[in-house]
Scaffold this active site. Structure first.
Site, PDB file in Angstrom:
ATOM      1  N   ARG A 185      28.423  80.807  65.380  1.00 27.85           N
ATOM      2  CA  ARG A 185      27.615  81.546  64.408  1.00 27.85           C
ATOM      3  C   ARG A 185      26.149  81.325  64.779  1.00 27.85           C
ATOM      4  O   ARG A 185      25.782  80.260  65.256  1.00 27.85           O
ATOM      5  CB  ARG A 185      27.897  81.097  62.984  1.00 27.85           C
ATOM      6  CG  ARG A 185      27.857  79.584  62.805  1.00 27.85           C
ATOM      7  CD  ARG A 185      28.335  79.158  61.445  1.00 27.85           C
ATOM      8  NE  ARG A 185      28.314  77.714  61.295  1.00 27.85           N
ATOM      9  CZ  ARG A 185      28.365  77.088  60.136  1.00 27.85           C
ATOM     10  NH1 ARG A 185      28.432  77.785  59.020  1.00 27.85           N
ATOM     11  NH2 ARG A 185      28.338  75.777  60.064  1.00 27.85           N
ATOM     12  N   GLN A 189      24.725  79.775  56.431  1.00 20.74           N
ATOM     13  CA  GLN A 189      24.659  80.713  55.304  1.00 20.74           C
ATOM     14  C   GLN A 189      23.205  80.979  54.893  1.00 20.74           C
ATOM     15  O   GLN A 189      22.345  80.123  55.023  1.00 20.74           O
ATOM     16  CB  GLN A 189      25.481  80.186  54.133  1.00 20.74           C
ATOM     17  CG  GLN A 189      25.478  78.681  53.915  1.00 20.74           C
ATOM     18  CD  GLN A 189      24.179  78.074  53.488  1.00 20.74           C
ATOM     19  OE1 GLN A 189      23.403  78.706  52.776  1.00 20.74           O
ATOM     20  NE2 GLN A 189      23.910  76.856  53.908  1.00 20.74           N
ATOM     21  N   CYS A 464      29.606  78.773  50.864  1.00 22.54           N
ATOM     22  CA  CYS A 464      30.720  78.120  50.186  1.00 22.54           C
ATOM     23  C   CYS A 464      30.284  77.432  48.895  1.00 22.54           C
ATOM     24  O   CYS A 464      30.817  77.689  47.827  1.00 22.54           O
ATOM     25  CB  CYS A 464      31.335  77.111  51.147  1.00 22.54           C
ATOM     26  SG  CYS A 464      33.039  76.707  50.799  1.00 22.54           S
ATOM     27  N   GLU A 466      26.678  76.086  48.855  1.00 19.63           N
ATOM     28  CA  GLU A 466      25.305  75.709  49.149  1.00 19.63           C
ATOM     29  C   GLU A 466      24.334  76.488  48.269  1.00 19.63           C
ATOM     30  O   GLU A 466      24.697  77.458  47.616  1.00 19.63           O
ATOM     31  CB  GLU A 466      24.979  75.962  50.625  1.00 19.63           C
ATOM     32  CG  GLU A 466      25.816  75.149  51.589  1.00 19.63           C
ATOM     33  CD  GLU A 466      27.244  75.634  51.657  1.00 19.63           C
ATOM     34  OE1 GLU A 466      28.147  74.763  51.703  1.00 19.63           O
ATOM     35  OE2 GLU A 466      27.483  76.844  51.644  1.00 19.63           O
ATOM     36  N   ARG A 674      27.300  66.107  53.116  1.00 20.69           N
ATOM     37  CA  ARG A 674      27.960  67.191  52.403  1.00 20.69           C
ATOM     38  C   ARG A 674      29.463  67.050  52.538  1.00 20.69           C
ATOM     39  O   ARG A 674      29.963  66.540  53.537  1.00 20.69           O
ATOM     40  CB  ARG A 674      27.490  68.536  52.963  1.00 20.69           C
ATOM     41  CG  ARG A 674      27.723  69.717  52.065  1.00 20.69           C
ATOM     42  CD  ARG A 674      27.262  71.011  52.714  1.00 20.69           C
ATOM     43  NE  ARG A 674      28.243  71.488  53.671  1.00 20.69           N
ATOM     44  CZ  ARG A 674      28.325  72.747  54.108  1.00 20.69           C
ATOM     45  NH1 ARG A 674      27.459  73.646  53.669  1.00 20.69           N
ATOM     46  NH2 ARG A 674      29.230  73.119  54.991  1.00 20.69           N
TER      47      ARG A 674
END
Length: 826
Positions: A185, A189, A464, A466, A674
């Site tokens: 990616r 995000q 998700c 965040e 996280r």
């Protein structure tokens, strides 16, 4: 099944099984569109990959951000545009039906090989035509070989770090130990500032950039080599998206000229008129605002592959003025509003986030993507933000159950009773929406990282679990997923893992059998944990350094105030004035806690077995050692409000945060701890042999901050308390903790059940836990869906920050969801 109390979703499924689609004639346009595309396998559209490749061939040697903007303009000018039958909101970047697009700048080194296997792969397969496969093999893939970020990163990593990251194969496949996520990616995000598009339009942004060019110093080397290319690139991308919208207007006008149905003819004429006005100009109506937002969303997907896809931000806030004005003027009803929203939702459902790498696919099962829509929360000045549009989003989720968008409800201490009640009713529907994000945890953490009150109150949920602050967040580099269950295995096998044979991968911390106390074992594990963190941070150093050489985001930068002010691309390592919020993932949290707790109790406190006996039983995967396994399984475990066990979790959490407190400064970012696994706890478990908590070899690891599957036996409130008691509230170096809770519909039945769920949400809020999401479903339904997938094609389940169709998941992930503890009382 006849004796079970069912959720609303289960009732719909049973009606479909026994009566078919009896209410088909009553369903709206979005249902009809969905029915046409739902059962078809997604197909690959190669146009994005083809036009980007063609443009990059033509622009070699130019500044990267200019090359990116020119590729976007070429796509906007040449790519096929589509308008689906029945649709009112237009804009797609691929073939009709469900589709995925190619990002060869990411996957070029494996593209040709991966295309051959996509139609038959077990997880999230795609179809591709023979001609398109030829274009990929002959015209796209060859250009990118040797040029991808993936290859560059692998060359840059020190040998010791690379050994923990990649297998020694041609595709550089993941070892699932210290796993980088930057090669599949181009960004983590993200959330755009959509308001600037609605208020200024892209022509307004373009004029601003032209004014900035006119003000440049013609003799300045910085202005000429850095600022000018940036400003020109933003102008190019404004021209590109405006052109793309105008081509949709042309197509709508042509289709209207051919249309014989007067209703559809009027709809197409309105589409043409709308696309001529937005996103070039400021929106004037709710319809125009929604269309402008959707064009921006879709063009973002063409620009880059963002982890979990670009999110939608606070739609109930920035669309509300248009909604309220149109309602007052009598030109918009709630039914029309909901219809337009559902046209967007069904368009989202058709875009599939295609992962060519096996690692990316394993992380995101079920054609996952998370275009989060944030509702509720607080206004910029700290007051409750719920409005009439908020309730329409919840109503839409109940009446049009679909896995897109990923609805995220912000909760705070002043959230209205009606809002909490409707959130609870929507959760009870059973499709997994909405997920909840806690302002009482998020806002103070953002303030501690130097956000202003206005920025922190105005955060959007992204991906998700965040949170992003549009116009202040500036960190886009993907981060490491770290398999700490593998670190535990290396503690047992002296730096080795059974899956990888006799290769020394971790630290040689000593022979397991020779440890004489629990403290020695804990110390050895923490050495392995720090060793993994060391190499994750080395990875991240190289990722941050290299990404700016491979990726640019002129559209994302055009929509970011700090980027426009500084003329710095968002993918550059530093944007002046920004806050850089990154993370690293702690995989297998409960697996490690329970394993250490079991060793302490069974070996050292009860002295029921020796370390040698434990190691031998694990090596045999507990074959012939079921008595030992049962002792381990029945040791105290995380998720049950056990103070001694939770103290271990708090120690692991603190050690990780102390490490990042010391070393993330060297990277120039907040690299926070996280616990958000997506579906990666399944493939990570496939390289980890049997663990001391009784888990068998190759089974999934624990999920996020949830308890080990089936281990939380003291009720859902105990799960919340264990989450709270493992936090280190005096540290700020932490971010999202994803928590899955599974209820039977019977325990939430009726108004009393709704009241109980509202009170549970309040308890979660008051404990200041970041995230929670729910599956409300009977285990029997999931088992029946495994046996008869053709009957349960529309069954949605909550996974890890998103919902997906159960029958599109791998058998391993299906079994993992079934194995989650099902709470029957609240």
């Amino acid at each position: 099944m006849n004796d079970l109390i069912l959720s609303a979703q289960e009732e719909r499924i049973q009606q479909e099984i026994h009566n078919g689609d009896a209410n088909q004639e009553k369903k709206n346009r979005a249902h009809h569109i969905l029915k046409e595309i739902r059962t078809k396998k997604p197909q690959i559209d190669v146009e994005r990959g083809y036009y980007f490749t063609r443009s990059f061939r033509e622009t070699e040697g130019e500044p990267l951000i200019l090359r990116w903007s020119k590729a976007l303009f070429l796509y906007a000018r040449e790519a096929t545009v589509y308008i689906d039958d029945r649709q009112l909101i237009v804009g797609r970047c691929g073939k009709q039906g469900r589709y995925g697009i190619l990002y060869p700048e990411l996957d070029g080194n494996i593209l040709g090989e991966a295309i051959e296997h996509l139609p038959e792969r077990d997880v999230s397969p795609f179809d591709i035509s023979e001609e398109d496969a030829r274009i990929v093999r002959e015209e796209i893939a060859p250009y990118w070989e040797g040029k991808t970020f993936h290859e560059d990163l692998a060359r840059a990593l020190p040998p010791e770090t690379r050994r923990l990251t990649y297998n020694n194969d041609a595709s550089l496949s993941s070892r699932f130990i210290v796993n980088e996520t930057a090669s599949f990616r181009s960004s983590i995000q993200w959330v755009h500032d959509y308001e600037i598009v609605l208020e200024k339009g892209f022509l307004g942004i373009r004029r601003e950039m032209e004014e900035r060019i006119a003000q440049l110093d013609e003799y300045s080397p910085v202005d000429n080599t850095e600022k000018r290319p940036f400003l020109q690139a933003v102008i190019h991308v404004c021209d590109a998206i405006i052109l793309w919208a105008e081509r949709h207007a042309d197509l709508a006008g042509m289709l209207a000229g051919r249309e014989t149905n007067p209703v559809r003819k009027a709809e197409l004429q309105r589409i043409a008129e709308t696309c001529r006005h937005v996103p070039a100009h400021p929106a004037r109506t709710f319809y125009e605002a929604l269309q402008a937002q959707w064009f921006t969303q879709m063009f973002s997907r063409i620009e880059q592959k963002t982890g979990t896809v670009i999110s939608n931000g606070r739609m109930d806030q920035y669309l509300y003025p248009f909604y309220a004005r149109d309602r007052e003027a009598g030109i918009l009803t709630d039914e029309q509003t909901q219809e337009l929203l559902e046209c967007v939702w069904v368009s989202m459902a058709q875009f599939i986030d295609l992962y060519l790498s096996s690692t990316g696919g394993a992380f995101n099962e079920g054609y996952a993507h998370w275009e989060a829509v944030t509702i509720g929360g607080q206004t910029k000045d700290g007051y409750d933000a719920v409005n009439e549009l908020t309730y329409l989003f919840l109503k839409s989720k109940r009446e049009f159950p679909l896995n897109y968008p990923d609805l995220a409800a912000r909760i705070h201490v002043r959230s209205p009773q009606r809002y909490l009640y409707e959130v609870a009713e929507t959760i009870k529907d059973g499709s997994g929406f909405p997920k909840l994000i806690n302002d009482e945890e998020v806002v103070p953490l953002l303030l501690s990282k130097k956000a202003t009150f206005e920025e922190a109150y105005d955060y959007s949920v992204s991906g998700c679990a965040e949170c992003r602050m549009p116009n202040r967040d500036t960190y886009t580099s993907p981060n490491a997923y770290i398999n700490f269950a593998a670190a535990l295995e290396m503690t047992v096998y002296n730096g080795r893992m059974l899956f990888y044979g006799d290769e020394l991968i971790g630290l040689p911390t000593g022979e397991f059998e020779r440890f004489t106390s629990f403290e020695e074992i804990l110390d050895a594990f923490l050495k392995q944990q720090r060793y993994f963190l060391k190499h994750a941070f080395i990875q991240q150093h190289e990722i941050i350094r290299l990404r700016a050489q491979h990726f640019a985001t002129p559209l994302g930068s055009a929509l970011h105030r700090l980027c426009r002010e500084t003329c710095i691309d968002l993918h550059q390592p530093q944007v002046e004035g920004g806050i850089d919020l990154g993370y690293f993932e702690y995989m297998g949290y409960a697996t490690v806690i329970d394993s250490l707790a079991a060793i302490r109790q069974v070996v050292f406190e009860e002295k029921r077995i020796t370390l040698s006996e434990l190691k031998q039983a694990m090596q045999r995967n507990f074959e012939g050692g079921e008595a030992i396994r049962q002792r381990l399984l029945h040791a105290p475990s995380y998720g049950n409000d056990e103070a001694g066990v939770d103290a271990i979790g708090r120690l692991l959490d603190r050690e990780a945060q102390e490490f990042t407190r010391r070393y993330s400064r060297e990277l120039g970012v907040h690299l926070d701890l996280r616990l958000v696994p997506f579906t990666s706890h399944v493939p990570f478990g496939k390289v980890v042999s049997a663990t001391p908590n009784g888990r068998r070899a190759w089974f999934p690891l624990s999920d996020g901050s949830a308890a080990t599957q089936g281990a939380d036996v003291n009720g859902p409130t105990a799960v919340l308390l264990s989450n709270y008691q493992t936090k280190n509230c005096n540290f700020r170096e932490h971010a999202a903790r994803l928590l899955n809770i599974k209820f039977t519909p019977s325990c939430l039945q009726g108004g009393e059940g709704t009241d109980k769920l509202v009170q549970f949400i309040r308890t979660w809020r008051d404990l200041r836990l970041w995230h929670v999401q729910f599956n409300v479903m009977n285990r029997e339904t999931l088992l029946e869906a495994q046996k008869h997938p053709e009957r349960y094609r529309n069954l949605l389940v909550r996974i890890a920050g998103y919902s997906a169709y159960f029958t599109e998941l791998s058998p391993d992930l299906q079994s993992d969801i079934i194995a989650r503890t099902q709470h029957t009382a609240l």
